[in-house]
Design a protein around this motif. Sequence first.
Motif, mmCIF file in Angstrom:
data_model
loop_
_atom_site.group_PDB
_atom_site.id
_atom_site.type_symbol
_atom_site.label_atom_id
_atom_site.label_comp_id
_atom_site.label_asym_id
_atom_site.label_seq_id
_atom_site.Cartn_x
_atom_site.Cartn_y
_atom_site.Cartn_z
ATOM 1 N N GLU A 81 1.608 -19.039 -45.156
ATOM 2 C CA GLU A 81 1.175 -17.755 -45.726
ATOM 3 C C GLU A 81 -0.162 -17.367 -45.102
ATOM 4 O OE1 GLU A 81 0.595 -15.691 -50.127
ATOM 5 O OE2 GLU A 81 0.771 -17.857 -49.940
ATOM 6 N N ASP A 82 -0.226 -16.158 -44.494
ATOM 7 C CA ASP A 82 -1.489 -15.694 -43.918
ATOM 8 C C ASP A 82 -1.953 -14.430 -44.631
ATOM 9 O OD1 ASP A 82 -0.679 -13.163 -42.569
ATOM 10 O OD2 ASP A 82 0.549 -14.477 -41.321
ATOM 11 N N ASP A 83 -3.230 -14.078 -44.422
ATOM 12 C CA ASP A 83 -3.797 -12.887 -45.060
ATOM 13 C C ASP A 83 -3.998 -11.768 -44.042
ATOM 14 O OD1 ASP A 83 -5.830 -13.929 -43.576
ATOM 15 O OD2 ASP A 83 -7.337 -13.911 -45.168
ATOM 16 N N GLY A 84 -3.108 -11.735 -43.052
ATOM 17 C CA GLY A 84 -3.255 -10.766 -41.980
ATOM 18 C C GLY A 84 -2.734 -9.383 -42.315
ATOM 19 N N VAL A 85 -2.566 -8.564 -41.260
ATOM 20 C CA VAL A 85 -2.203 -7.158 -41.446
ATOM 21 C C VAL A 85 -0.756 -6.984 -41.868
ATOM 22 C CG1 VAL A 85 -3.946 -6.353 -39.834
ATOM 23 C CG2 VAL A 85 -1.651 -6.932 -38.989
ATOM 24 N N GLY A 86 0.089 -7.994 -41.649
ATOM 25 C CA GLY A 86 1.488 -7.905 -42.039
ATOM 26 C C GLY A 86 2.268 -6.939 -41.155
ATOM 27 N N PHE A 87 3.532 -6.732 -41.505
ATOM 28 C CA PHE A 87 4.387 -5.823 -40.740
ATOM 29 C C PHE A 87 5.578 -5.434 -41.598
ATOM 30 C CE2 PHE A 87 5.574 -10.180 -39.803
ATOM 31 C CZ PHE A 87 6.944 -10.183 -40.027
ATOM 32 N N ASP A 88 6.310 -4.439 -41.134
ATOM 33 C CA ASP A 88 7.532 -4.010 -41.818
ATOM 34 C C ASP A 88 8.703 -4.770 -41.201
ATOM 35 O OD1 ASP A 88 9.730 -2.829 -42.922
ATOM 36 O OD2 ASP A 88 9.073 -0.771 -42.598
ATOM 37 N N PRO A 89 9.312 -5.713 -41.960
ATOM 38 C CA PRO A 89 10.404 -6.519 -41.378
ATOM 39 C C PRO A 89 11.575 -5.678 -40.892
ATOM 40 C CG PRO A 89 9.656 -7.444 -43.466
ATOM 41 C CD PRO A 89 9.025 -6.090 -43.341
ATOM 42 N N ASN A 90 11.747 -4.475 -41.469
ATOM 43 C CA ASN A 90 12.873 -3.619 -41.077
ATOM 44 C C ASN A 90 12.642 -2.930 -39.733
ATOM 45 O OD1 ASN A 90 14.280 -4.131 -43.498
ATOM 46 N ND2 ASN A 90 12.974 -2.647 -44.560
ATOM 47 N N LYS A 91 11.352 -2.861 -39.304
ATOM 48 C CA LYS A 91 11.049 -2.129 -38.078
ATOM 49 C C LYS A 91 10.554 -3.031 -36.945
ATOM 50 C CE LYS A 91 9.810 2.149 -40.490
ATOM 51 N NZ LYS A 91 8.749 3.155 -40.729
ATOM 52 N N VAL A 92 10.232 -4.289 -37.271
ATOM 53 C CA VAL A 92 9.648 -5.172 -36.261
ATOM 54 C C VAL A 92 10.650 -5.460 -35.140
ATOM 55 C CG1 VAL A 92 10.340 -7.329 -37.351
ATOM 56 C CG2 VAL A 92 8.301 -7.269 -35.930
ATOM 57 N N VAL A 93 10.134 -5.479 -33.887
ATOM 58 C CA VAL A 93 10.980 -5.790 -32.729
ATOM 59 C C VAL A 93 10.876 -7.289 -32.453
ATOM 60 C CG1 VAL A 93 11.360 -5.366 -30.286
ATOM 61 C CG2 VAL A 93 10.576 -3.508 -31.784
ATOM 62 N N ASN A 94 12.020 -7.956 -32.399
ATOM 63 C CA ASN A 94 12.014 -9.403 -32.164
ATOM 64 C C ASN A 94 11.507 -9.708 -30.757
ATOM 65 O OD1 ASN A 94 13.036 -9.828 -34.676
ATOM 66 N ND2 ASN A 94 15.158 -9.942 -33.996
ATOM 67 N N GLY A 95 10.679 -10.764 -30.692
ATOM 68 C CA GLY A 95 10.193 -11.220 -29.399
ATOM 69 C C GLY A 95 10.647 -12.630 -29.128
ATOM 70 N N ILE A 96 10.144 -13.199 -28.024
ATOM 71 C CA ILE A 96 10.557 -14.561 -27.663
ATOM 72 C C ILE A 96 10.144 -15.547 -28.737
ATOM 73 C CG2 ILE A 96 10.190 -16.411 -25.985
ATOM 74 C CD1 ILE A 96 9.875 -14.230 -23.849
ATOM 75 N N GLY A 97 8.905 -15.373 -29.250
ATOM 76 C CA GLY A 97 8.411 -16.301 -30.271
ATOM 77 C C GLY A 97 9.258 -16.283 -31.525
ATOM 78 N N THR A 98 9.567 -15.070 -32.012
ATOM 79 C CA THR A 98 10.377 -14.939 -33.229
ATOM 80 C C THR A 98 11.773 -15.493 -33.011
ATOM 81 O OG1 THR A 98 9.151 -12.932 -33.767
ATOM 82 C CG2 THR A 98 11.187 -13.320 -34.984
ATOM 83 N N ASP A 99 12.343 -15.210 -31.841
ATOM 84 C CA ASP A 99 13.687 -15.729 -31.537
ATOM 85 C C ASP A 99 13.680 -17.252 -31.499
ATOM 86 O OD1 ASP A 99 14.677 -13.204 -31.426
ATOM 87 O OD2 ASP A 99 14.593 -13.034 -29.232
ATOM 88 N N ASN A 100 12.621 -17.840 -30.929
ATOM 89 C CA ASN A 100 12.533 -19.307 -30.871
ATOM 90 C C ASN A 100 12.492 -19.919 -32.265
ATOM 91 O OD1 ASN A 100 12.706 -19.836 -28.163
ATOM 92 N ND2 ASN A 100 10.491 -19.688 -27.785
ATOM 93 N N ILE A 101 11.750 -19.277 -33.165
ATOM 94 C CA ILE A 101 11.662 -19.780 -34.544
ATOM 95 C C ILE A 101 13.050 -19.771 -35.182
ATOM 96 C CG2 ILE A 101 10.754 -19.302 -36.852
ATOM 97 C CD1 ILE A 101 8.226 -18.189 -35.457
ATOM 98 N N ARG A 102 13.763 -18.655 -35.005
ATOM 99 C CA ARG A 102 15.103 -18.540 -35.599
ATOM 100 C C ARG A 102 16.078 -19.526 -34.955
ATOM 101 N NH1 ARG A 102 14.019 -12.736 -35.977
ATOM 102 N NH2 ARG A 102 13.768 -12.234 -38.196
ATOM 103 N N ASP A 103 15.997 -19.661 -33.638
ATOM 104 C CA ASP A 103 16.903 -20.578 -32.938
ATOM 105 C C ASP A 103 16.673 -22.018 -33.402
ATOM 106 O OD1 ASP A 103 18.011 -18.497 -31.583
ATOM 107 O OD2 ASP A 103 16.929 -18.836 -29.697
ATOM 108 N N ARG A 104 15.417 -22.389 -33.541
ATOM 109 C CA ARG A 104 15.138 -23.761 -33.982
ATOM 110 C C ARG A 104 15.581 -23.977 -35.432
ATOM 111 N NH1 ARG A 104 12.233 -26.604 -30.299
ATOM 112 N NH2 ARG A 104 11.138 -25.398 -28.686
ATOM 113 N N ALA A 105 15.468 -22.951 -36.264
ATOM 114 C CA ALA A 105 15.971 -23.052 -37.639
ATOM 115 C C ALA A 105 17.484 -23.275 -37.637
ATOM 116 C CB ALA A 105 15.610 -21.810 -38.435
ATOM 117 N N GLU A 106 18.181 -22.545 -36.754
ATOM 118 C CA GLU A 106 19.633 -22.731 -36.618
ATOM 119 C C GLU A 106 19.945 -24.164 -36.202
ATOM 120 O OE1 GLU A 106 22.386 -20.982 -36.982
ATOM 121 O OE2 GLU A 106 21.579 -19.051 -37.592
ATOM 122 N N ALA A 107 19.187 -24.679 -35.235
ATOM 123 C CA ALA A 107 19.426 -26.037 -34.740
ATOM 124 C C ALA A 107 19.218 -27.076 -35.840
ATOM 125 C CB ALA A 107 18.510 -26.333 -33.553
#
Length: 738
Positions: free
Chosen positions: A683-709
């Motif tokens: 949990e961070d206290d940063g600026v946040g983002f809108d999950p419905n509008k965010v564009v997936n990047g390499i970092g986000t894809d890696n997190i999801r791929d590793r979760a799948e694994a």
Amino acid sequence: MRCQLITLIISISFSLTSSLSAKNQTLTPLDSLKAALSQASSAEVKSDLYNSLFIETIKFSPDEAKNYAHLQINLAGKESLNKGLAQGLNNLSVYYNSQGKLDSASYFIEQTIIAYEKTKDLSGLGGAYLNLGNLNRQSGDFPSAISAYKKASSYFSQAGETSKYASAINGIGNAKRNLGELDSALFFYKTALDVTDTATLQAIAFMNIGNVLAQKGEYEEAVVYHLKSVKIKEELNDRRGLMSSYINMGVIYSRLEQFDKSEASYHKAIKEAEAMGIKQSTAMAYNNIGTNKARRKDFDSAAFYFKKSLDIRKTLGNRMEIGMSENNLGNVYRDLGNLDSALHYHELALQSKLEANDKYGIPSAYYNTGSILSLLGRAEAEEYILKGYHMAREVSPVLEEEAAKTLFDHYQSRKNYKAALDIQTRLIALKDTLRSEETKKRIEDLEKKYESEKKDNEIALLAKDNELQAQKIAQTETERIIYIISVIFIIGWGVGFFYLQRKKHQADLFLAEKEKLVFDQKIKQLLKESEITRIESLLKGQEEERKRMARELHDGLGGMLAALKISLQSDVKSGSANNRAVMLAEKSADEVRKISHNLMAGALQKYGLVEALKDLSRQVEESTNLKLNFYCDRDEYQLNPEAETHLFRMLQEIISNCLKHAKASELSIQIHQEADTIHITTEDDGVGFDPNKVVNGIGTDNIRDRAEALHAKLTVESSKGRGCTYFIEVPIVINQLT
């Protein structure tokens, strides 16, 4: 605001737990709340914490709890917090109720209602009226209690609070039971049972129904309902509820004169009460055991248990309950023939009941004290008995009868036969009055039964008339019906044959569709497994490539930089090179070493996941402005190396995203294991983002791929300006070390 409060308490709990672990100390909820209070900045948070501290301390330290209520009221007055004011006033009412000072408790609950009316808080108003009903019931004003409970039920209904609505209906049942309207009480208890949506309130309703049945003398059926209540409470692990059930069952077994079962139930209640620190219930159970012992003529044991009860009640300060225990001890010592001790305890009981303003207990305390004085031949005996007698006449005929018997015994012992005869005449009149009231009640019950039977008879006669009329109609239409049935049979046979054929066809189609569905599901499962295998291979390849690059950087470029550094140092000594070149070479070598370690996750390879994450946390805090709070509940999690690598890389990627995009000043990482699942929360206290509008990047894809694994469940929660939270649930069985 509540989320901020919870986060503050959790973070302080973690930091304090870490600092105390070296001293083998355990942080209590009370410690956490006090620590949170010292850190709270807003008035609303402080008010909520004062309220929580009151709830935590009222059971074992009433005076400390009272102080928190005053602090909350003072804060609410300064900051114009209407809700905080209402809570503080309500807490003061609870405090005075715990001390047996019902007048003060009633005053503060009335002020609570006024405060809640300003907030338009329907649920709060319902709770205040519910407490007012409880107070009125405790003071013996049962009609007013019913009125308050009805208002509470109305507010809870408007607020959509189903469980609290059921509690208010249950309260009406309690007051009806106190009034002796047992059938009406049963109706409200059963209504509460029907409308409640929680197992806890179902258990309470079963218990109350059992208590009413016991009052009606239906003890065996009462035990059945209590056992239903106990079963639910055991499933819920409701120790407080079990304690109440054990006390109630102890009373029922006592009335059945099954004293061994009764005392066993009381001891179970004591065990639960002591485990929870509920002294009031412990004292009640000891008192009831003493009553059982007295009924069995074991007066020494009775005195022992009454004293245990009194000692506990003295620590709680409820003068009414203290007076009850003192009165019981006085009666036991009288039975033992120890009149001096009996007088001592009855005088104490009189003082306690006067302080508690117990209108039912004061008359009996006077004539009980007078009775002992009479046996001791003391001149003031008659004054005490007469005072108790005249007060009893103002309270109830039953109490007056008891006082009159005491006065009669006194007159006889003093050979004042005329006065004894007068009081005997009054006793006879009282018995006639009580008997006539009992007769009147029986007549009313018979009238109710008669009216009920009359209605039943009318219904039966109406049913008989309807039956005769139906027979006439049936007789006139018999021939027509036979004809119609014949036609219907022929048509029905044809329709039935067609229907059976159609059903067979539909069954065949359904079976084929079901087989297709099973086949599709198998295909989807195979595709998913194939995708996971692909991801695992991809990630494995990435990890191998990281290791290869790390070795080349460390052994190749790292070696050359080290050689360059040594060469430059030699030149510096000979005066042919400058110090700045040496420093740049040294920094370059350090940077290559750091990149190499990051790629290889050296600490992970050498020490495991937990130590690697601690090392990563230290590096982040030393090299960036991000404050990183890391907490885990154990030193290792029995995961295989591949799973540990996936988790380390996921958290490394989350930290990287936080540094690059979130503009956060603080990041918390928490890891704990429950049963067969590891739960990870960041949990961070940063600026946040809108999950419905965010564009997936390499970092986000890696997190999801590793979760799948890992076959893990990944949830991301964020909104603009509110930071970002990752929830990762890792199944241990699939990823465990074998």
